[in-house]
Design an enzyme around this catalytic site. Structure first.
Site, PDB file in Angstrom:
ATOM      1  N   HIS A 165      -9.323 -17.944  -3.100  1.00  0.00           N
ATOM      2  CA  HIS A 165      -8.445 -18.202  -2.224  1.00  0.00           C
ATOM      3  C   HIS A 165      -7.081 -18.788  -2.758  1.00  0.00           C
ATOM      4  CE1 HIS A 165     -11.172 -21.780  -2.512  1.00  0.00           C
ATOM      5  NE2 HIS A 165      -9.874 -22.174  -3.048  1.00  0.00           N
ATOM      6  N   ARG A 209      -6.359 -11.931   9.130  1.00  0.00           N
ATOM      7  CA  ARG A 209      -7.688 -12.850   8.623  1.00  0.00           C
ATOM      8  C   ARG A 209      -7.727 -13.779   9.732  1.00  0.00           C
ATOM      9  NH1 ARG A 209      -5.603 -12.001   3.000  1.00  0.00           N
ATOM     10  NH2 ARG A 209      -7.469 -11.092   1.816  1.00  0.00           N
ATOM     11  N   ARG A 241      -9.405  -8.487  11.778  1.00  0.00           N
ATOM     12  CA  ARG A 241     -10.766  -8.668  11.090  1.00  0.00           C
ATOM     13  C   ARG A 241     -11.403  -9.601  12.293  1.00  0.00           C
ATOM     14  NH1 ARG A 241     -11.405 -10.257   5.329  1.00  0.00           N
ATOM     15  NH2 ARG A 241     -10.803 -12.367   5.819  1.00  0.00           N
ATOM     16  N   GLU A 298     -16.779  -3.685   1.615  1.00  0.00           N
ATOM     17  CA  GLU A 298     -16.520  -4.763   0.594  1.00  0.00           C
ATOM     18  C   GLU A 298     -17.872  -5.042   0.149  1.00  0.00           C
ATOM     19  OE1 GLU A 298     -14.419  -8.128   2.081  1.00  0.00           O
ATOM     20  OE2 GLU A 298     -15.707  -7.996   4.123  1.00  0.00           O
ATOM     21  N   ASN A 327     -11.360  -7.316  -3.252  1.00  0.00           N
ATOM     22  CA  ASN A 327     -11.797  -8.402  -3.691  1.00  0.00           C
ATOM     23  C   ASN A 327     -13.195  -8.841  -3.668  1.00  0.00           C
ATOM     24  OD1 ASN A 327      -9.029  -8.848  -3.239  1.00  0.00           O
ATOM     25  ND2 ASN A 327      -8.994  -9.882  -1.552  1.00  0.00           N
ATOM     26  N   ASP A 328     -13.838  -8.714  -2.458  1.00  0.00           N
ATOM     27  CA  ASP A 328     -15.272  -8.833  -2.572  1.00  0.00           C
ATOM     28  C   ASP A 328     -16.036  -7.692  -2.855  1.00  0.00           C
ATOM     29  OD1 ASP A 328     -15.913 -11.428  -1.314  1.00  0.00           O
ATOM     30  OD2 ASP A 328     -15.031 -10.636   0.424  1.00  0.00           O
ATOM     31  N   ARG A 334     -15.812 -14.772  -7.234  1.00  0.00           N
ATOM     32  CA  ARG A 334     -14.472 -14.650  -7.212  1.00  0.00           C
ATOM     33  C   ARG A 334     -13.591 -16.005  -7.180  1.00  0.00           C
ATOM     34  NH1 ARG A 334     -13.164 -12.373  -1.136  1.00  0.00           N
ATOM     35  NH2 ARG A 334     -11.032 -12.941  -1.454  1.00  0.00           N
ATOM     36  N   CYS A 385      -7.156  -3.173   1.866  1.00  0.00           N
ATOM     37  CA  CYS A 385      -6.624  -4.205   2.302  1.00  0.00           C
ATOM     38  C   CYS A 385      -6.834  -5.503   1.280  1.00  0.00           C
ATOM     39  CB  CYS A 385      -6.962  -4.505   3.778  1.00  0.00           C
ATOM     40  SG  CYS A 385      -8.534  -5.033   3.891  1.00  0.00           S
TER      41      CYS A 385
HETATM   42  C1  PEP Z   1     -11.222  -8.587   0.432  1.00  0.00           C
HETATM   43  O1  PEP Z   1     -12.528  -8.849  -0.003  1.00  0.00           O
HETATM   44  O2  PEP Z   1     -10.907  -7.737  -0.301  1.00  0.00           O
HETATM   45  C2  PEP Z   1     -10.571  -8.939   1.458  1.00  0.00           C
HETATM   46  C3  PEP Z   1      -9.329  -8.084   1.804  1.00  0.00           C
HETATM   47  O3  PEP Z   1     -11.000  -9.967   2.485  1.00  0.00           O
HETATM   48  P1  PEP Z   1     -11.023 -11.376   1.875  1.00  0.00           P
HETATM   49  O4  PEP Z   1     -10.151 -11.442   0.829  1.00  0.00           O
HETATM   50  O5  PEP Z   1     -10.487 -12.265   3.146  1.00  0.00           O
HETATM   51  O6  PEP Z   1     -12.338 -11.744   1.768  1.00  0.00           O
HETATM   52 MG    MG Z   2     -13.536 -10.120   1.681  1.00  0.00          MG
END
Ligand code: PEP
Ligand code: MG
Length: 544
Positions: free
Chosen positions: A183, A283, A319, A408, A431-432, A442, A479
């Site tokens: 984050h 988000r 989302r 994800e 990301n996930d 992460r 995304c």
């Molecule tokens: C991701 O996981 O790539 C994503 C876009 O969602 P977040 O970063 O909000 O978990």
């Molecule tokens: Mg995610």
């Protein structure tokens, strides 16, 4: 001297360091020297000081932050807690230890109650740390208040700290912890703060030292010479030949819409200014991180309407709430989890509280009906076709005709054909997807190097999704943060991504890079990246 971490974006920052104080260690259990009354007075003075400081900060902060700070100020003066501190001191504890134990006991009680109460345990922990810092005569934890521009060095930042960073003062950010998709990194990018995360040796940096932070190569140079700074500035200027604002297109004219990732209505202006062609990831949970109870339909409808109205005629992908792990929502919390990234999060959490999901979808449908934005919804953390079916059916039954899912969780990519037989579209959250494919949290600096979406294993999952998109004729966007890396964006297109969504600050660089490549070339680069043996090799073969 040069330290190495993982850069976020490719900006540079140069200035003096201000360190965020380290967490206060647990006070020892040794006996006190003073008598009990003197020691209790010391504890009371510290608690009073902390309460006064917190209410002063509450007044200055205003808005949502005021409520949290005022509540913390009251915790520091809670009569039951003061009694507990007194009785612990009377049994021989030092003021520091008595404060620590008393707060810890209350924290445990809140955690055992679960839900909203459990979420407040962290606020109590913060008050405890501030009081012990005051007793020890050391700086309180949190971002220091300094009135000159500085490079902030921290172990890591809480989401609330990052969100509150004063971008007129914070030139750059260097963290020991955190990966490139934590984050901290995402918020730093959205605030266009130059950041290098996962710098293992940053603990040795001292206040006042001049540093040059270069996100393009993840370096932090101590006491840089004027030549070092000039060379970095030149490199940055040379890479900043930007294509004029316009729709995302490849060199052969193929359209690749470039969309914005946003978290709240206040992000709209920047997205529009930088030419976002719509919103690829809204988000929604970001608006409710500090909220104790689930927002009402009317409250949500108002926020969504503002966003939809600003993007009239354009695509807005909302989302549904992605609660859990790095994005805790008090009203969707299920209490303590040993391993929250693998816990009840995303669609799993909202499915367990279906009334909250229904309210959200109802609010989205109502707001969409009030504007001419092209609104669609997607659910986070969907694992398979059965979950896809559940979500898509629910969304349609509540008046949202276009419903997709985020890919994800690796399982979703492995059954991509089944998922795209049901969902209207898929948006890949790299990301996930990277976190789960490489089993690397992460949020953890120690495994930041694994959090690399260039890894061929991640790219192969993206290809499964891209191929399923081509076969089904349905859109597959990206995304995650990977879409904000200009060269990787080209590879993602080569793997089948039909749109890219990113922090608005990344749009210009990605738009410029896409225009240098045809679809055929992007596909050829993708083939090379898929065959690489590591993330580093994939990056290198594509750059070459
Ligand atoms: C991701 O996981 O790539 C994503 C876009 O969602 P977040 O970063 O909000 O978990
Ligand atoms: Mg995610």
């Amino acid at each position: 001297m040069r330290l190495q971490g993982v850069g976020v974006g490719r900006g540079i920052a140069h200035g003096p360091i201000v360190r965020m104080p380290d967490p206060i260690p647990e006070p020892g259990t040794g006996h006190r020297a003073a008598d009990a009354d003197t020691e209790f007075d010391r504890a009371m003075d510290a608690l009073k000081g902390v309460a006064a400081d917190l209410s002063e900060r509450a007044e200055r902060a205003g808005g949502e932050a005021k409520g949290v700070l005022d509540a913390q100020s009251m915790m520091a003066q809670d009569p039951a807690l003061l009694d507990d501190v007194r009785s612990r001191i009377s049994t021989g504890r030092t003021a520091e230890r008595a404060v620590f134990e008393a707060f810890h006991g209350f924290q445990q009680m809140l955690i055992s109650m679960g839900g909203y109460m459990a979420e407040r345990a962290a606020d109590l922990g913060d008050v405890s740390q501030r009081t012990i810092a005051q007793l020890n005569g050391v700086p309180a934890p949190g971002v220091p208040e300094v009135n000159h521009p500085f490079v902030l060095v921290a172990h890591d930042l809480a989401p609330a700290d990052t969100a509150a960073l004063d971008i007129t003062k914070v030139l750059g950010l260097v963290t020991i912890g955190g990966g490139p998709t934590s984050h901290t990194a995402i918020l730093a990018r959205s605030k266009a703060i130059v950041a290098v995360v996962g710098v293992a040796d940053a603990g040795a940096l001292v206040d006042g030292t001049q540093v040059l932070v270069d996100a393009s190569d993840g370096s932090v140079i101590l006491d840089p010479t004027a030549d070092d700074v000039a060379a970095a500035e030149q490199r940055l200027a040379a890479s900043r030949v930007e294509a004029p604002i316009g729709p995302g297109k490849l060199a052969d004219g193929t359209d690749i819409p470039l969309l914005a990732n946003i978290g709240r209505p206040s992000d709209i202006a920047d997205a529009l200014l930088r030419g976002a062609e719509g919103v690829g990831l809204f988000r929604t949970e970001f608006m409710f991180l500090g909220t104790e109870t689930a927002p009402t339909v009317a409250e949500q409808q108002e926020q969504y309407r503002t966003v939809f109205a600003a993007f009239g005629g354009k695509k807005v992908t909302v989302r549904t709430l992605d609660a859990g792990s790095d994005k805790p929502l008090a009203f969707l919390s299920t209490g303590h989890e040993e391993n929250p990234a693998l816990g009840l999060r995303g669609i799993r959490a909202t499915r367990a509280h279906e009334e909250i999901l229904r309210d959200q979808l109802t609010a989205i449908a109502a707001a969409a009906a009030e504007t001419d934005a092209d609104v669609q919804v997607m659910a986070p953390m969907v694992a398979d076709a059965a979950e896809t079916e559940y979500f898509v059916t629910l969304a349609r039954s509540l008046g949202i005709p276009v419903a997709g899912v985020m890919a994800e969780v690796p399982s979703c990519a492995l059954v991509a054909g089944q998922v795209l037989g049901i969902a209207d579209f898929v948006s890949i959250g790299t990301n996930d997807l990277t976190q789960y494919t490489l089993a690397a949290d992460r949020l953890l600096g120690s495994v930041a190097a694994y959090q690399d979406p260039w890894h061929p294993a991640v790219l192969r999952l993206v290809k499964l999704l891209g191929d399923a998109g081509i076969q089904s004729g349905r859109p597959v966007g990206v995304c995650g943060e990977a879409a904000a890396d200009p060269m990787l964006a080209v590879v993602l297109v080569g793997l089948g991504a039909t749109s890219l969504s990113m922090a608005p600050s990344a749009l210009a660089d990605v738009r410029t890079e896409l225009r240098q490549h045809t679809l055929e070339h992007a596909r050829a680069l993708a083939v090379r990246a898929l065959d690489a043996a590591s993330a580093a090799e994939a990056r290198a073969v594509v750059r070459d």
